[in-house]
Design a protein around this motif. Structure first.
Motif, PDB file in Angstrom:
ATOM      1  N   UNK A 195      -7.316 -34.881  66.667  1.00  0.00           N
ATOM      2  CA  UNK A 195      -7.849 -34.797  68.021  1.00  0.00           C
ATOM      3  C   UNK A 195      -8.814 -35.886  68.403  1.00  0.00           C
ATOM      4  N   UNK A 196      -9.455 -36.519  67.416  1.00  0.00           N
ATOM      5  CA  UNK A 196     -10.475 -37.514  67.728  1.00  0.00           C
ATOM      6  C   UNK A 196      -9.890 -38.887  68.043  1.00  0.00           C
ATOM      7  N   UNK A 197      -8.596 -39.070  67.884  1.00  0.00           N
ATOM      8  CA  UNK A 197      -7.998 -40.376  68.125  1.00  0.00           C
ATOM      9  C   UNK A 197      -8.024 -40.754  69.605  1.00  0.00           C
ATOM     10  N   UNK A 198      -8.211 -42.048  69.846  1.00  0.00           N
ATOM     11  CA  UNK A 198      -8.146 -42.608  71.188  1.00  0.00           C
ATOM     12  C   UNK A 198      -6.852 -43.386  71.314  1.00  0.00           C
ATOM     13  N   UNK A 199      -6.085 -43.099  72.357  1.00  0.00           N
ATOM     14  CA  UNK A 199      -4.843 -43.821  72.626  1.00  0.00           C
ATOM     15  C   UNK A 199      -4.932 -44.490  73.988  1.00  0.00           C
ATOM     16  N   UNK A 200      -4.495 -45.745  74.034  1.00  0.00           N
ATOM     17  CA  UNK A 200      -4.347 -46.453  75.306  1.00  0.00           C
ATOM     18  C   UNK A 200      -2.968 -47.085  75.285  1.00  0.00           C
ATOM     19  N   UNK A 201      -2.110 -46.638  76.187  1.00  0.00           N
ATOM     20  CA  UNK A 201      -0.729 -47.124  76.244  1.00  0.00           C
ATOM     21  C   UNK A 201      -0.624 -48.198  77.318  1.00  0.00           C
ATOM     22  N   UNK A 202      -0.228 -49.390  76.906  1.00  0.00           N
ATOM     23  CA  UNK A 202      -0.059 -50.502  77.849  1.00  0.00           C
ATOM     24  C   UNK A 202       1.272 -50.356  78.564  1.00  0.00           C
ATOM     25  N   UNK A 236      -2.279 -46.118  80.445  1.00  0.00           N
ATOM     26  CA  UNK A 236      -2.591 -44.690  80.335  1.00  0.00           C
ATOM     27  C   UNK A 236      -3.486 -44.486  79.127  1.00  0.00           C
ATOM     28  N   UNK A 237      -4.542 -43.697  79.294  1.00  0.00           N
ATOM     29  CA  UNK A 237      -5.451 -43.432  78.179  1.00  0.00           C
ATOM     30  C   UNK A 237      -5.592 -41.938  77.942  1.00  0.00           C
ATOM     31  N   UNK A 238      -5.876 -41.587  76.692  1.00  0.00           N
ATOM     32  CA  UNK A 238      -6.089 -40.195  76.301  1.00  0.00           C
ATOM     33  C   UNK A 238      -6.941 -40.210  75.044  1.00  0.00           C
ATOM     34  N   UNK A 239      -8.164 -39.713  75.150  1.00  0.00           N
ATOM     35  CA  UNK A 239      -9.050 -39.681  73.986  1.00  0.00           C
ATOM     36  C   UNK A 239      -9.238 -38.268  73.439  1.00  0.00           C
ATOM     37  N   UNK A 240      -8.364 -37.357  73.860  1.00  0.00           N
ATOM     38  CA  UNK A 240      -8.455 -35.982  73.385  1.00  0.00           C
ATOM     39  C   UNK A 240      -9.329 -35.108  74.254  1.00  0.00           C
ATOM     40  N   UNK A 241     -10.158 -35.740  75.099  1.00  0.00           N
ATOM     41  CA  UNK A 241     -11.030 -34.998  75.999  1.00  0.00           C
ATOM     42  C   UNK A 241     -10.729 -35.307  77.452  1.00  0.00           C
ATOM     43  N   UNK A 242     -10.411 -36.554  77.718  1.00  0.00           N
ATOM     44  CA  UNK A 242     -10.045 -36.951  79.072  1.00  0.00           C
ATOM     45  C   UNK A 242      -8.837 -37.882  79.002  1.00  0.00           C
ATOM     46  N   UNK A 243      -8.090 -37.923  80.065  1.00  0.00           N
ATOM     47  CA  UNK A 243      -6.895 -38.753  80.125  1.00  0.00           C
ATOM     48  C   UNK A 243      -6.681 -39.207  81.553  1.00  0.00           C
ATOM     49  N   UNK A 256     -13.980 -44.157  79.037  1.00  0.00           N
ATOM     50  CA  UNK A 256     -12.630 -44.602  78.754  1.00  0.00           C
ATOM     51  C   UNK A 256     -12.014 -45.293  79.959  1.00  0.00           C
ATOM     52  N   UNK A 257     -12.187 -44.702  81.133  1.00  0.00           N
ATOM     53  CA  UNK A 257     -11.604 -45.292  82.338  1.00  0.00           C
ATOM     54  C   UNK A 257     -12.168 -46.686  82.580  1.00  0.00           C
ATOM     55  N   UNK A 258     -13.475 -46.845  82.399  1.00  0.00           N
ATOM     56  CA  UNK A 258     -14.108 -48.155  82.599  1.00  0.00           C
ATOM     57  C   UNK A 258     -13.619 -49.165  81.572  1.00  0.00           C
ATOM     58  N   UNK A 259     -13.484 -48.724  80.318  1.00  0.00           N
ATOM     59  CA  UNK A 259     -13.034 -49.623  79.259  1.00  0.00           C
ATOM     60  C   UNK A 259     -11.602 -50.087  79.510  1.00  0.00           C
ATOM     61  N   UNK A 260     -10.739 -49.181  79.946  1.00  0.00           N
ATOM     62  CA  UNK A 260      -9.351 -49.542  80.218  1.00  0.00           C
ATOM     63  C   UNK A 260      -9.269 -50.450  81.441  1.00  0.00           C
ATOM     64  N   UNK A 261     -10.100 -50.198  82.434  1.00  0.00           N
ATOM     65  CA  UNK A 261     -10.135 -51.075  83.605  1.00  0.00           C
ATOM     66  C   UNK A 261     -10.560 -52.483  83.200  1.00  0.00           C
ATOM     67  N   UNK A 262     -11.515 -52.572  82.286  1.00  0.00           N
ATOM     68  CA  UNK A 262     -11.928 -53.879  81.774  1.00  0.00           C
ATOM     69  C   UNK A 262     -10.771 -54.551  81.053  1.00  0.00           C
ATOM     70  N   UNK A 263     -10.021 -53.772  80.259  1.00  0.00           N
ATOM     71  CA  UNK A 263      -8.853 -54.323  79.591  1.00  0.00           C
ATOM     72  C   UNK A 263      -7.835 -54.860  80.575  1.00  0.00           C
ATOM     73  N   UNK A 264      -7.598 -54.120  81.645  1.00  0.00           N
ATOM     74  CA  UNK A 264      -6.662 -54.569  82.679  1.00  0.00           C
ATOM     75  C   UNK A 264      -7.135 -55.865  83.344  1.00  0.00           C
ATOM     76  N   UNK A 265      -8.442 -55.960  83.554  1.00  0.00           N
ATOM     77  CA  UNK A 265      -8.993 -57.165  84.186  1.00  0.00           C
ATOM     78  C   UNK A 265      -8.794 -58.378  83.297  1.00  0.00           C
ATOM     79  N   UNK A 266      -9.097 -58.235  82.015  1.00  0.00           N
ATOM     80  CA  UNK A 266      -8.939 -59.365  81.088  1.00  0.00           C
ATOM     81  C   UNK A 266      -7.467 -59.753  80.987  1.00  0.00           C
ATOM     82  N   UNK A 267      -6.583 -58.768  80.872  1.00  0.00           N
ATOM     83  CA  UNK A 267      -5.161 -59.058  80.802  1.00  0.00           C
ATOM     84  C   UNK A 267      -4.661 -59.804  82.024  1.00  0.00           C
TER      85      UNK A 267
END
Length: 308
Positions: free
Chosen positions: A208-215, A222-229, A263-274
């Protein structure tokens, strides 16, 4: 590896001059994180040759610690060639069988160095290089987990290196051991047979503690850290060269998590860099510095005020 590319959109057999760059998933992420303001170390095994020295000097020049990089005279540094006919038609030809990196051994690792880190980033490319390289990856994970260092794993499936039948059990095992997993949606489909990002995560999650971010490419992530997605849209970008965008995305997500962002902010940052990476030709040349990312985020996703 050393990357040779052409500035002319013609097949390689009609290319007579090449320019020299570097490329490699882990080194791309290392440079991306260094430009975003983090302390980063990169380790590998390079040939004791001009190409090996070029790679080490380049990466060190980007502010990445290369003190744990090893040279060998038993094998050459790998090279690869990029054939870019247009932004949607890019072919890559690898020449790395028996390369220096394939000689990596678990004994080459510095345990104290790994366990002093906050995160250890690995990809599925290294275990495909050789049995000793695969053992090195497993040993690095063992060292990290023993001291609570978070393991980040990007499957980075390369079927030119090994078959899906050979790679699937190894990749699944590494995914289950990782704390943060960054698969592409196509990779998730290859491993699980599922097409939907949410179902891919459900099939891959080991605890349950795993963090997934699907490109998801042009559809965002899409992100899912077991608590929010949730889903995070992409930033608009003119695509010049898509190679390396996933590594830039990984650097952005990791940077956001290291900064304690949501998580949402981190993924948004990833999208920006990409998005910034795809606008420049080359694997690392488009990786942005922190002030550039800040300006892009503050401009609601446009790069109009960014000055290089």
């Amino acid at each position: 590896m050393v990357l040779f590319g052409s500035d002319r959109p013609v097949p390689l057999e009609y290319t007579y001059q090449f320019y020299k760059q570097i490329g490699g998933a882990e080194s791309n992420v290392a440079i991306g994180l260094a430009r975003l303001g983090h302390q980063v170390g990169w380790f590998s095994k390079l040939g004791k040759d001009p190409f090996g020295r070029f790679i080490e000097k380049f990466i060190r020049g980007e502010g990445v610690d290369t003190s744990r990089c090893i040279y060998t005279d038993q094998a050459p540094t790998a090279v690869f060639f990029k054939e870019k006919l247009n932004p949607k038609n890019i072919n890559v030809y690898y020449y790395r069988k028996g390369s220096a990196a394939s000689l990596l051994r678990a004994d080459d690792l510095d345990e104290a160095y790994i366990t002093s880190a906050k995160m250890l980033h690995l990809s599925g490319i290294t275990p495909a290089l050789s049995s000793s390289a695969k053992e090195t990856v497993y040993r690095a994970i063992e060292m990290a987990k023993a001291k609570g260092v978070k393991v980040v794993f990007d499957p980075n499936i390369r079927l030119k290196l090994w078959s899906l039948e050979e790679s699937k059990p190894v990749l699944l095992d590494l995914i289950r051991q990782a704390d943060i997993v960054l698969p592409g949606v196509e990779e998730g489909q290859l491993i699980t047979g599922e097409e939907d990002p949410e179902k891919i995560v459900d099939a891959l999650r080991a605890h349950g503690q795993q963090i997934f971010v699907v490109k998801m490419g042009a559809r965002g992530a899409y992100y899912d850290n077991g608590q929010e997605k949730g889903y995070v849209p992409v930033f608009k970008a003119e695509v010049v060269d898509p190679v390396g965008a996933g590594d830039g995305f990984a650097a952005g997500v990791i940077s956001g998590l290291l900064r304690g962002w949501t998580m949402q902010e981190a993924v948004r940052l990833g999208n920006a860099v990409g998005a910034m990476v795809v606008g420049v030709s080359g694997d690392v040349e488009g990786l942005p510095y922190w002030h550039e990312v800040e300006q892009m985020l503050n401009n609601n996703g446009t790069r109009q005020d960014v000055i290089r």
